[in-house]
Design a protein around this motif. Structure first.
Motif, short mmCIF file in Angstrom:
data_model
loop_
_atom_site.label_atom_id
_atom_site.label_comp_id
_atom_site.label_asym_id
_atom_site.label_seq_id
_atom_site.Cartn_x
_atom_site.Cartn_y
_atom_site.Cartn_z
N LEU A 87 0.84 -1.20 0.00
CA LEU A 87 0.00 0.00 0.00
C LEU A 87 0.88 1.25 0.00
CD1 LEU A 87 -2.99 -0.59 2.47
CD2 LEU A 87 -2.99 -0.64 -0.04
N PRO A 88 0.49 2.29 -0.75
CA PRO A 88 1.25 3.54 -0.69
C PRO A 88 1.14 4.15 0.71
CG PRO A 88 -0.79 3.84 -1.93
CD PRO A 88 -0.65 2.37 -1.68
N THR A 89 2.10 4.98 1.04
CA THR A 89 2.20 5.54 2.39
C THR A 89 0.90 6.17 2.87
OG1 THR A 89 4.54 5.99 1.98
CG2 THR A 89 3.51 7.12 3.84
N GLU A 90 0.25 6.95 1.98
CA GLU A 90 -0.96 7.66 2.39
C GLU A 90 -2.15 6.74 2.62
OE1 GLU A 90 -0.60 8.24 -2.19
OE2 GLU A 90 0.71 8.00 -0.44
N GLY A 232 -4.29 5.09 -11.10
CA GLY A 232 -5.19 5.21 -9.96
C GLY A 232 -5.52 3.90 -9.29
N ASP A 233 -5.15 2.79 -9.92
CA ASP A 233 -5.33 1.48 -9.27
C ASP A 233 -4.29 1.24 -8.18
OD1 ASP A 233 -7.44 0.87 -10.98
OD2 ASP A 233 -6.13 -0.06 -12.47
N PHE A 234 -3.27 2.08 -8.14
CA PHE A 234 -2.17 1.90 -7.20
C PHE A 234 -2.03 3.05 -6.20
CE2 PHE A 234 -1.26 -0.11 -11.25
CZ PHE A 234 -0.92 -1.39 -10.90
N VAL A 235 -2.22 4.25 -6.70
CA VAL A 235 -1.94 5.45 -5.90
C VAL A 235 -2.87 6.56 -6.36
CG1 VAL A 235 -0.18 6.31 -7.51
CG2 VAL A 235 -0.05 6.93 -5.09
N MET A 249 3.92 8.81 -9.19
CA MET A 249 4.60 7.52 -9.28
C MET A 249 6.04 7.55 -8.80
SD MET A 249 2.61 5.13 -10.17
CE MET A 249 3.84 3.89 -10.55
N VAL A 250 6.64 8.73 -8.75
CA VAL A 250 8.07 8.83 -8.42
C VAL A 250 8.46 8.04 -7.17
CG1 VAL A 250 9.85 10.43 -7.62
CG2 VAL A 250 8.54 10.96 -9.68
N PRO A 251 7.70 8.13 -6.05
CA PRO A 251 8.15 7.41 -4.83
C PRO A 251 8.06 5.89 -4.94
CG PRO A 251 6.57 9.16 -4.31
CD PRO A 251 6.50 8.93 -5.78
N THR A 253 8.47 3.85 -8.02
CA THR A 253 8.94 3.19 -9.24
C THR A 253 9.70 1.89 -8.93
OG1 THR A 253 10.85 4.69 -9.21
CG2 THR A 253 9.01 5.26 -10.66
N LYS A 254 10.35 1.82 -7.77
CA LYS A 254 11.08 0.60 -7.41
C LYS A 254 10.14 -0.56 -7.11
CE LYS A 254 15.28 2.82 -5.64
NZ LYS A 254 16.17 2.99 -4.46
N TRP A 255 8.87 -0.27 -6.90
CA TRP A 255 7.91 -1.33 -6.60
C TRP A 255 7.36 -1.99 -7.85
CZ3 TRP A 255 4.22 0.48 -2.05
CH2 TRP A 255 5.00 0.69 -0.91
N ILE A 256 7.56 -1.37 -9.01
CA ILE A 256 7.01 -1.91 -10.24
C ILE A 256 7.69 -3.24 -10.55
CG2 ILE A 256 6.65 -1.52 -12.70
CD1 ILE A 256 5.10 0.37 -10.85
N GLY A 257 6.87 -4.27 -10.72
CA GLY A 257 7.40 -5.60 -11.02
C GLY A 257 7.68 -6.44 -9.79
N SER A 258 7.45 -5.86 -8.58
CA SER A 258 7.63 -6.66 -7.36
C SER A 258 6.42 -6.54 -6.45
CB SER A 258 8.90 -6.23 -6.61
OG SER A 258 8.84 -4.86 -6.27
N ARG A 259 5.98 -5.31 -6.17
CA ARG A 259 4.77 -5.11 -5.37
C ARG A 259 3.61 -4.60 -6.23
NH1 ARG A 259 7.07 -2.86 0.48
NH2 ARG A 259 9.10 -3.88 0.30
N TRP A 260 3.94 -3.84 -7.27
CA TRP A 260 2.91 -3.31 -8.17
C TRP A 260 3.13 -3.89 -9.57
CZ3 TRP A 260 2.61 2.69 -6.98
CH2 TRP A 260 2.17 2.88 -5.66
N PHE A 261 2.04 -4.35 -10.16
CA PHE A 261 2.11 -4.96 -11.49
C PHE A 261 1.13 -4.24 -12.42
CE2 PHE A 261 3.77 -7.97 -8.52
CZ PHE A 261 4.83 -8.56 -9.18
N VAL A 262 1.70 -3.56 -13.41
CA VAL A 262 0.90 -2.70 -14.31
C VAL A 262 0.66 -3.44 -15.62
CG1 VAL A 262 0.73 -0.44 -15.39
CG2 VAL A 262 2.07 -0.71 -13.28
N LEU A 263 -0.61 -3.49 -16.02
CA LEU A 263 -1.00 -4.19 -17.24
C LEU A 263 -1.38 -3.19 -18.33
CD1 LEU A 263 -2.92 -6.74 -15.14
CD2 LEU A 263 -1.14 -7.40 -16.75
N PRO A 264 -1.22 -3.57 -19.61
CA PRO A 264 -1.43 -2.62 -20.71
C PRO A 264 -2.90 -2.43 -21.05
CG PRO A 264 -0.80 -4.76 -21.60
CD PRO A 264 -0.74 -4.89 -20.10
#
Length: 298
Positions: A87-90, A232-235, A249-251, A253-264
């Protein structure tokens, strides 16, 4: 030759000429074939290639398989790591220590394929509207996207709750849950679907933002992963502009592919109105021109 004979011969020649012309003239009784009926042409639609790619390109399916298989290969590691939270910090408003694990997934174009609805819009020359969208949802015919069933069933099998946060309205809950189950996706009960209109006491819902619903999930679960086709599905995206979207998204980006998975999803999404200042009320051709103006040519 007498004058009377000459007159007779002249008359005969004239009659013969008329007869000769008549033999080559079309018969007056022949019917004239009607012109073939022409099918009304549908105006060119910017979404044609996007929907055609989503429905027919093998590459589309491979991207989904790759994404869900990658997530599945990391899920047990995330489950064992008690400090792991997606979950994002907020949105992490409650401590997650000791909470049961869960994954959060968007529904449309994340686990269910609604491209037939988009295809209908193209064929009919129309645009999205709530009535037709609700009708499509109630048909309960959307198919599962590649990899989604295997991943969610794997998660459920290992004790990870599968939670769907969707901007389908809450009154479509029964149809949506039926569709999910029919497509083979696990649904533990009505609380597994948090549609638009779900209320979290003390949290102010802003438009279609999902922050309050993520907070609601965070009160009961440690979230291992999130899946979606929109930022908006993530943050929360406070300003739907290029700058605002990037800033959100800046805070993470390191989560992409490990905690967050974005589909086209090239067929629709918040990326599109960002190109025309979010002015859906503008004429269609004006919005189209602003999208053309946003293209880079170098």
């Amino acid at each position: 030759m007498t004058k009377s004979l000459s007159a007779l011969l002249g008359t005969a020649l004239v009659l013969a000429g008329c007869a000769n012309q008549a033999s080559h003239a079309p018969a007056s009784a022949a019917p004239i074939a009607p012109a073939p009926a022409t099918k009304p042409t549908v105006a060119a639609d910017d979404n044609l290639n996007a929907v055609a790619w989503s429905q027919t390109a093998l590459e589309h399916d491979l991207v989904y398989l790759e994404t869900y298989r990658s997530a599945q290969s990391q899920l047990l590691t995330a489950l064992k790591d008690k400090s792991w939270d997606a979950l994002p910090t907020e949105d992490r408003t409650a401590p997650y220590k000791g909470l049961k694990p869960a994954v959060i997934l968007d529904i449309d174009e994340t686990v269910l394929d609604n491209s037939p609805y988009q295809a209908r819009l193209i064929r009919n020359g129309g645009e999205y509207n709530e009535a037709d969208w609700a009708k499509w949802c109630k048909e309960k015919r959307a198919r599962a996207l590649p990899g989604a069933v295997a991943f969610t069933q794997f998660a459920a099998k290992h004790g990870v709750a599968v939670i769907y946060i969707s901007n389908r309205s809450q009154d479509l809950d029964t149809a949506t849950i039926d569709n999910l189950r029919h497509a083979g996706l696990p649904v533990s009960g009505p609380d597994a679907f948090l549609g638009l209109g779900t209320i979290l006491r003390g949290c102010d819902q802003v438009g279609t933002e999902k922050s309050c619903r993520r907070q609601l999930v965070g009160q009961h679960y440690r979230v291992l992963m999130q899946f979606g086709d929109q930022l908006g599905d993530f943050v929360s995206v406070l300003s739907n502009t290029d700058a605002g979207r990037n800033q959100a998204m800046v805070p993470y980006t390191k989560w992409i592919g490990s905690r967050w998975f974005v589909l086209p999803n090239p067929t629709y999404g918040s990326w599109e109105p960002a190109l025309f200042n979010n002015e859906w009320s503008a004429p269609r051709d004006q919005r189209r021109q602003q999208k053309i103006d946003a293209l880079r040519v170098d």
